[in-house]
Design an enzyme around this catalytic site. Structure first.
Site: not given
Length: 384
Positions: A28, A105, A129
């Site tokens: 990420k 996210s 997330s």
């Protein structure tokens, strides 16, 4: 370029040899990797920050264990969303249901893992997330106990709630990553299983979830918590998270005036307007929430917890409905965050339309390895 990947592997990042050899890793784009830019999902963050000179210790540990870094993956802007929609870089496609949200996210890590392009999707979980994209994409995903895994050298959202988590297609890979990152823990061999009746009664797939559980998971039915209690959890979490977020990013936002998508902008404005009095009231409510959770979930207990209220929302869901759904989702994700406890999503059902649905294992802090072993037990039971 597909929005899932932002920056690809440079030649100097080579894996070691270890238990993760042969597995591929997507990271990420909050984690710093030496020599690669960190965008945190926002072009103005990218342009106002230097290229990192150090690599996240988590990324370093996974590579030393043999995982091969493929590239950095898309995140929602500064990780302040659960949808997986990024107005600057695009929206990763949920491979099972392209007409539905991928979940954020950690959206890029989730969609790439779900589509088989990577084996390990590294992400973060502050308000859900890891757990929510795991649910929407049919993945195993762990939000670990708060503070167990280093959050150094990554872009924080709300440090008091931030955790490093990961997503995998199978429980055994999920556990292998945990073995590399988690400290040694005592494992509960025969936990006390609990089914929170009032949460599951209003959910469409509750019966199907019950039928897929291993016969050895003989659970006791408990009444509390209920949805009104979860609504309070959502409110308390959002207030405390919002205050922490503004402490973390308020100076940069005020100084740089970054361009955010409309929903993210509104969220930051809201966070900036929260008062110390609201925070103090939320802290008082938090004390009671933790007392309630300790009452419902004993030291040796594992709760069978709904991860999300249902399937991933359609991409075309109106903004007001999306905001209302987010609050309901956060009611389910907030208790683990408020208590600092681990929660592990298990993908259990694939529906006729391709939609994915599952459930979570929720336990007290420090029971991460227990949850990883139970997830493998679930998988082994399904395969026999």
């Amino acid at each position: 370029m597909k929005p899932d990947f932002l920056h690809y592997q440079p030649d100097y990042l080579l894996p070691g040899e270890g238990p993760l050899t042969g597995l591929t890793l997507g990271v990420k784009d909050l984690f710093h990797i030496q020599g690669l830019p960190t965008s945190a999902g926002n072009p103005d963050w990218l342009s106002s920050h230097e290229i990192p000179e150090q690599t996240s210790p988590v990324v370093d540990a996974l590579m030393r264990a043999g995982a091969r870094f493929i590239g950095k993956t898309l995140t929602d802007e500064l990780a302040y969303s659960l949808n997986g929609v990024n107005g600057h870089y695009g929206t990763p496609v949920n491979p099972a249901t392209p007409d539905r949200l991928p979940g954020g996210s950690s959206s890029g890590s989730a969609t790439l893992a779900a589509s088989g392009q990577i084996d390990i999707g590294l992400g973060t979980d502050t308000g859900g997330s890891i757990r929510i994209p795991a649910s929407y994409n049919g993945l195993y995903g762990l939000r670990p106990s708060h503070g167990l895994i280093s959050t150094a050298d990554l872009v924080a959202l709300a440090p008091r709630f931030d955790t490093v988590g990961w997503l995998c297609r199978d429980a055994h890979t999920l556990a292998a990553v945990g073995h590399c990152l988690l400290p040694s823990q005592t494992v509960q061999s025969e936990p006390q299983w609990l089914w929170p009746k009032q949460l599951w009664d209003g959910l469409e797939y509750a019966g199907a979830i019950q039928r897929c559980l291993p016969k050895t998971w003989q659970y006791s039915v408990i009444e509390g918590p209920d949805w009104s209690w979860l609504a309070e959890c959502s409110s308390v979490f959002r207030t405390l998270q919002g205050r922490a977020i503004w402490r973390q990013h308020g100076e940069w936002i005020t100084r740089c005036q970054p361009r955010f998508s409309a929903d993210i902008h509104e969220r930051f404005v809201w966070a900036s307007q929260l008062t110390e009095q609201q925070e103090q009231q939320a802290e008082q409510q938090l004390t009671q929430i933790r007392t309630d959770m300790q009452h419902w979930l004993p030291e040796e207990g594992v709760m069978l917890w709904p991860t999300a209220p249902g399937l991933s929302p359609l991409l075309t869901l109106p903004a007001d409905d999306m905001a209302a759904y987010r609050i309901k989702v956060m009611g389910l994700t907030a208790p683990a965050g408020l208590c600092g406890w681990p929660q592990l999503h298990i993908p259990a059902l694939t529906l006729a339309n391709g939609g994915r649905y599952g459930f979570s294992l929720l336990a007290r802090g420090g029971q991460d390895t227990t949850l990883l072993q139970l997830a493998q037990q679930f998988t082994d039971n399904q395969n026999h």
